[in-house]
Design an enzyme around this catalytic site. Structure first.
Site, PDB file in Angstrom:
ATOM      1  N   MET A  12      51.079  17.816 -23.955  1.00  0.00           N
ATOM      2  CA  MET A  12      51.559  19.172 -24.229  1.00  0.00           C
ATOM      3  C   MET A  12      52.979  19.476 -23.754  1.00  0.00           C
ATOM      4  O   MET A  12      53.438  20.600 -23.866  1.00  0.00           O
ATOM      5  CB  MET A  12      50.583  20.204 -23.636  1.00  0.00           C
ATOM      6  N   LYS A  13      53.664  18.474 -23.243  1.00  0.00           N
ATOM      7  CA  LYS A  13      55.058  18.699 -22.835  1.00  0.00           C
ATOM      8  C   LYS A  13      55.961  18.256 -23.978  1.00  0.00           C
ATOM      9  O   LYS A  13      55.675  17.249 -24.629  1.00  0.00           O
ATOM     10  CB  LYS A  13      55.359  17.803 -21.632  1.00  0.00           C
TER      11      LYS A  13
ATOM     12  N   LEU B  25      59.199  16.439 -25.085  1.00  0.00           N
ATOM     13  CA  LEU B  25      60.084  15.446 -24.450  1.00  0.00           C
ATOM     14  C   LEU B  25      61.550  15.757 -24.760  1.00  0.00           C
ATOM     15  O   LEU B  25      61.871  16.289 -25.829  1.00  0.00           O
ATOM     16  CB  LEU B  25      59.718  14.049 -24.961  1.00  0.00           C
TER      17      LEU B  25
ATOM     18  N   HIS C  47      49.205  14.930 -34.750  1.00  0.00           N
ATOM     19  CA  HIS C  47      49.335  16.383 -34.847  1.00  0.00           C
ATOM     20  C   HIS C  47      48.245  16.935 -35.772  1.00  0.00           C
ATOM     21  O   HIS C  47      48.007  16.389 -36.849  1.00  0.00           O
ATOM     22  CB  HIS C  47      50.719  16.732 -35.412  1.00  0.00           C
TER      23      HIS C  47
ATOM     24  N   GLY D  59      41.426  14.031 -23.790  1.00  0.00           N
ATOM     25  CA  GLY D  59      41.597  12.587 -23.941  1.00  0.00           C
ATOM     26  C   GLY D  59      40.615  11.900 -24.877  1.00  0.00           C
ATOM     27  O   GLY D  59      40.355  10.703 -24.733  1.00  0.00           O
ATOM     28  N   THR D  60      40.080  12.637 -25.866  1.00  0.00           N
ATOM     29  CA  THR D  60      39.158  11.946 -26.780  1.00  0.00           C
ATOM     30  C   THR D  60      39.917  10.984 -27.709  1.00  0.00           C
ATOM     31  O   THR D  60      39.380   9.949 -28.081  1.00  0.00           O
ATOM     32  CB  THR D  60      38.306  12.928 -27.612  1.00  0.00           C
ATOM     33  N   ASN D  61      41.149  11.304 -28.048  1.00  0.00           N
ATOM     34  CA  ASN D  61      41.947  10.336 -28.816  1.00  0.00           C
ATOM     35  C   ASN D  61      42.253   9.108 -27.959  1.00  0.00           C
ATOM     36  O   ASN D  61      42.202   7.979 -28.445  1.00  0.00           O
ATOM     37  CB  ASN D  61      43.251  10.965 -29.320  1.00  0.00           C
TER      38      ASN D  61
ATOM     39  N   ASN E  45      53.013  10.284 -32.357  1.00  0.00           N
ATOM     40  CA  ASN E  45      52.226  11.450 -31.968  1.00  0.00           C
ATOM     41  C   ASN E  45      51.171  11.722 -33.026  1.00  0.00           C
ATOM     42  O   ASN E  45      51.353  11.378 -34.194  1.00  0.00           O
ATOM     43  CB  ASN E  45      53.158  12.673 -31.855  1.00  0.00           C
TER      44      ASN E  45
HETATM   45  C1  GRF Z   1      44.224  16.505 -30.746  1.00  0.00           C
HETATM   46  O1  GRF Z   1      43.353  17.192 -31.554  1.00  0.00           O
HETATM   47  C2  GRF Z   1      45.600  16.359 -31.328  1.00  0.00           C
HETATM   48  O2  GRF Z   1      45.663  16.658 -32.658  1.00  0.00           O
HETATM   49  C3  GRF Z   1      46.454  17.316 -30.578  1.00  0.00           C
HETATM   50  O3  GRF Z   1      45.823  17.530 -29.351  1.00  0.00           O
HETATM   51  C4  GRF Z   1      44.438  17.213 -29.422  1.00  0.00           C
HETATM   52  C5  GRF Z   1      44.088  16.361 -28.267  1.00  0.00           C
HETATM   53  O4  GRF Z   1      42.733  16.128 -28.126  1.00  0.00           O
HETATM   54  N1  GRF Z   1      47.792  16.813 -30.506  1.00  0.00           N
HETATM   55  P1  GRF Z   1      42.211  15.004 -27.129  1.00  0.00           P
HETATM   56  O5  GRF Z   1      42.839  15.286 -25.758  1.00  0.00           O
HETATM   57  O6  GRF Z   1      42.616  13.681 -27.664  1.00  0.00           O
HETATM   58  O7  GRF Z   1      40.734  15.179 -27.086  1.00  0.00           O
END
Ligand code: GRF
Length: 187
Positions: free
Chosen positions: A88-89, A91, A107, A14-16, A105
């Site tokens: 990671m699912k 949809l 990526h 969840g860092t994003n 999303n």
């Molecule tokens: C990210 O690096 C993104 O590119 C990919 O999954 C990772 C998630 O990282 N889809 P976080 O959970 O946001 O730390």
């Protein structure tokens, strides 16, 4: 400015998510995070929902059940935008049609190169010099929707997956924020 109402879907660290929450606290940022959904009850990112007192829902179910419950939550909270952030699912077409043009999303690759998983490893093994991340709309084909923004990083000599991932993630945080601004302010 009336802010749009967003939900972030996570499965992991969840860092994003954390980064989007921080941006959204700015009055001028176009969205608020009104809901966080995790399909994984052990996702570290759930911590940020608690820390920032954002409603969250853990839906640890089969895909169809997950989507049924998620759709109800998203409707109840009048969500305008769904941001997938390490979700990671995959949809279903039905879910995507329900929120047509409202799911984005991030990526870890310069799409259309390296769709799917293990993108860092694949790019290093290929001997690529340029890598990066892409924020895109989600359509019915994996990692194939309209691209909103890409950010590039260089692959160093003797690059490792871990180092490359770190470099890319720094760019991801900026890319997601820029993409969200761009969605609501295309010029
Ligand atoms: C990210 O690096 C993104 O590119 C990919 O999954 C990772 C998630 O990282 N889809 P976080 O959970 O946001 O730390």
């Amino acid at each position: 400015m009336v802010k749009k109402r967003a939900c972030v879907f996570i499965s992991g660290t969840g860092t994003n998510l954390k980064s989007i929450i921080n941006y959204s606290r700015d009055y001028n940022f176009p969205i608020n995070i009104n809901l966080i959904i995790s399909n994984n009850k052990s996702a570290k990112g759930i911590y940020f929902a608690k820390k920032f007192a954002i409603p969250h829902k853990i839906i640890n179910q089969t895909r169809n059940q997950f989507e049924k419950i998620a759709i109800k939550e998203l409707r109840n909270r009048k969500i305008d935008l769904i941001c997938l952030a390490g979700f990671m699912k995959v949809l279903t077409k039905n879910f995507i049609r329900n929120f047509n043009g409202k799911i984005v999303n991030i990526h870890p690759s310069l799409l259309p190169k390296y769709k799917g998983l293990n993108t860092y490893k694949r790019a290093i093994e290929k001997g690529d010099k340029l890598f990066g991340c892409t924020v895109h709309y989600v359509n019915e084909k994996l990692d194939s929707g309209k691209i909103i923004i890409k950010k590039r990083v260089h692959i160093a000599n003797a690059e490792t997956v871990e180092k490359l991932k770190k470099k890319v993630q720094v760019e991801e945080y900026k890319a997601y924020a820029t993409a969200i601004r761009k969605i609501y302010n295309p010029n």
